[in-house]
Scaffold this motif. Structure first.
Motif, PDB file in Angstrom:
ATOM      1  N   LEU A  86      33.233  53.177  30.422  1.00 40.38           N
ATOM      2  CA  LEU A  86      31.947  53.814  30.644  1.00 40.38           C
ATOM      3  C   LEU A  86      32.025  55.267  30.205  1.00 40.38           C
ATOM      4  N   ASP A  87      30.968  56.004  30.423  1.00 41.52           N
ATOM      5  CA  ASP A  87      30.941  57.416  30.060  1.00 41.52           C
ATOM      6  C   ASP A  87      31.807  58.208  31.030  1.00 41.52           C
ATOM      7  N   GLY A  88      33.020  58.507  30.602  1.00 38.73           N
ATOM      8  CA  GLY A  88      33.933  59.306  31.421  1.00 38.73           C
ATOM      9  C   GLY A  88      34.793  58.521  32.369  1.00 38.73           C
ATOM     10  N   LEU A  89      34.675  57.191  32.416  1.00 40.97           N
ATOM     11  CA  LEU A  89      35.412  56.388  33.394  1.00 40.97           C
ATOM     12  C   LEU A  89      35.778  55.039  32.793  1.00 40.97           C
ATOM     13  N   THR A  90      36.980  54.577  33.080  1.00 40.84           N
ATOM     14  CA  THR A  90      37.430  53.257  32.647  1.00 40.84           C
ATOM     15  C   THR A  90      37.554  52.345  33.854  1.00 40.84           C
ATOM     16  N   PHE A  91      36.882  51.202  33.768  1.00 41.57           N
ATOM     17  CA  PHE A  91      36.920  50.181  34.820  1.00 41.57           C
ATOM     18  C   PHE A  91      37.907  49.102  34.400  1.00 41.57           C
ATOM     19  N   ALA A  92      38.922  48.849  35.208  1.00 39.16           N
ATOM     20  CA  ALA A  92      39.928  47.822  34.908  1.00 39.16           C
ATOM     21  C   ALA A  92      40.101  46.935  36.123  1.00 39.16           C
ATOM     22  N   LEU A  93      40.055  45.626  35.902  1.00 38.88           N
ATOM     23  CA  LEU A  93      40.173  44.647  36.982  1.00 38.88           C
ATOM     24  C   LEU A  93      41.341  43.715  36.690  1.00 38.88           C
ATOM     25  N   ASN A  94      42.181  43.501  37.677  1.00 39.02           N
ATOM     26  CA  ASN A  94      43.305  42.576  37.574  1.00 39.02           C
ATOM     27  C   ASN A  94      43.027  41.382  38.477  1.00 39.02           C
ATOM     28  N   ALA A  95      42.737  40.231  37.851  1.00 41.81           N
ATOM     29  CA  ALA A  95      42.446  39.010  38.612  1.00 41.81           C
ATOM     30  C   ALA A  95      43.670  38.150  38.813  1.00 41.81           C
ATOM     31  N   ASP A  96      44.781  38.485  38.148  1.00 41.46           N
ATOM     32  CA  ASP A  96      45.998  37.671  38.213  1.00 41.46           C
ATOM     33  C   ASP A  96      46.876  38.154  39.360  1.00 41.46           C
ATOM     34  N   THR A  97      46.332  38.110  40.574  1.00 41.53           N
ATOM     35  CA  THR A  97      47.025  38.637  41.749  1.00 41.53           C
ATOM     36  C   THR A  97      47.578  37.551  42.662  1.00 41.53           C
ATOM     37  N   GLY A  98      47.343  36.293  42.340  1.00 44.31           N
ATOM     38  CA  GLY A  98      47.822  35.204  43.190  1.00 44.31           C
ATOM     39  C   GLY A  98      46.676  34.491  43.870  1.00 44.31           C
ATOM     40  N   ARG A  99      46.905  33.223  44.134  1.00 42.95           N
ATOM     41  CA  ARG A  99      45.858  32.397  44.723  1.00 42.95           C
ATOM     42  C   ARG A  99      45.462  32.901  46.114  1.00 42.95           C
ATOM     43  N   GLY A 100      44.181  33.092  46.290  1.00 41.01           N
ATOM     44  CA  GLY A 100      43.672  33.530  47.583  1.00 41.01           C
ATOM     45  C   GLY A 100      43.641  35.029  47.774  1.00 41.01           C
ATOM     46  N   TYR A 101      44.273  35.781  46.877  1.00 41.29           N
ATOM     47  CA  TYR A 101      44.293  37.232  47.022  1.00 41.29           C
ATOM     48  C   TYR A 101      43.103  37.855  46.285  1.00 41.29           C
ATOM     49  N   PRO A 102      42.637  39.006  46.749  1.00 46.12           N
ATOM     50  CA  PRO A 102      41.498  39.644  46.073  1.00 46.12           C
ATOM     51  C   PRO A 102      41.895  40.181  44.708  1.00 46.12           C
TER      52      PRO A 102
END
Length: 355
Positions: free
Chosen positions: A170-186
């Motif tokens: 985004l403008d001035g900010l990077t959004f990064a999401l890690n979904a590979d955290t294990g079954r049932g974990y956020p």
């Protein structure tokens, strides 16, 4: 020395291999890739127009990198997208193939799959169209990376796609999401300011989106949060894909407005976040007051309340430590509108919208 002899030399002075294989029940080291092994591995790739890049490859690590290929498209956003393949030899006759697709704007998404048949791995990655890897929020692309596994049952069925990561700039900010955290974990979220951008963000910036979202926690120059998702696929990936799009849309709109507008639009949602954050503390206080009340009233030795009162603390500890997320006992700050003119943090550190 011939070119073939040069290929048979190690890529560096050390002979220490990193790949491993199982042989006769024992774990033994795989040697660096030889010229003949390289020729055997790249044969199915050459038939499909992919040529190995020996300079970018790591023979000691048994990893081959292929030269990039540019794709044409009638859609301007995808025209000129660059594709690059990387092959890793994990064990004897077991490989991991990664396909990285990068748009002209710089957004990059990965597809990863593992198996023994290189032709099948190529078919699996090639079955996913380029457009499937990107979501758009206005002009902002969200690059989504997946792990592919073959579909059980009928041949030719589409592979299962499990989301592993998502990223948007985004403008001035990077959004990064890690979904590979294990079954049932956020799924874990990181918000990182880009170069020369000092931002001051409120800790309930994402939590105001709903019950599944957690507050931001500052870690150095970045912020971390999380979002809950189902345990099983494909529901988990679909839920996180929708959450990523909602978060990027929310961040893009919020950062484009003055900080006071965030409080105006999410006034009651921010108070709901305060209540959610105090639940662990309120629950503990209720238990404490209830235990004291039972003690003062006097409980007979035969009463079931006495047994519950005696065994409740260790049971409560067991419940807490078996949870996916440990509860935080805190007194959160009350939400109030910010007087700062923008989300940019003052250079002297004074003021800011992080209230």
């Amino acid at each position: 020395m011939t070119s073939d002899d040069a290929l048979d030399e190690p890529a560096s002075g050390t002979q220490a291999p990193v790949a491993r294989r199982l042989r006769n029940g024992r774990r033994t080291a795989l040697q660096p890739l030889t010229h003949h092994e390289i020729m055997r591995l790249i044969e199915p790739f050459i038939r499909r127009g992919h040529h190995v890049d020996l300079q970018a490859s790591q023979r000691i690590e048994r990893r081959l990198t292929f030269k990039p290929i540019s794709h044409d498209s009638d859609t301007p956003a995808y025209d000129g997208a660059c594709e690059r393949l990387e092959l890793e030899n994990l064990q004897a006759e077991t490989y991991r193939l990664t396909r990285t697709l990068t748009l002209r704007c710089g957004a990059a998404a990965k597809l990863t799959t593992e198996g023994e048949d290189l032709g099948a791995l190529l078919d699996r990655l090639g079955s996913v169209p380029l457009q499937r890897l990107f979501q758009w929020v206005g002009a902002i692309p969200i690059a989504q990376s997946y792990r592919l596994t073959p579909a059980a049952g009928s041949e030719g069925a589409a592979p299962h796609m499990a989301l592993t990561a998502a990223e948007a700039r985004l403008d001035g900010l990077t959004f990064a999401l890690n979904a590979d955290t294990g079954r049932g974990y956020p799924a874990e979220i990181e918000l990182t300011p880009q170069a020369e951008h000092l931002l001051d963000l409120p800790d309930d910036l994402l939590a105001a989106l709903g019950w599944d979202w957690r507050v931001l926690r500052r870690r150095g120059t970045m912020w971390r949060a999380s979002v809950r998702a189902p345990s099983r696929e494909p529901g988990r990936s679909r839920r996180i894909e929708a959450a990523s799009k909602a978060a990027v849309a929310h961040l893009a709109r919020t950062l484009a407005e003055p900080p006071r507008r965030f409080h105006e639009r999410f006034r009651w949602a921010r108070w709901a976040v305060v209540f959610r954050r105090t639940i662990p503390l309120l629950f503990s206080l209720v238990l404490l007051v209830g235990g004291l009340a039972l003690t003062l009233e006097g409980v007979s030795d035969e009463s079931p309340f006495r047994m519950l009162l005696f065994n409740f603390p260790p049971v409560l500890l067991l419940v807490f430590f078996s949870m996916r997320e440990l509860p935080r006992f805190e007194i959160p700050p009350l939400p109030r509108p910010s007087r700062a003119p923008s989300w940019r943090k003052a250079q002297n550190g004074a003021g800011g919208p992080g209230a």
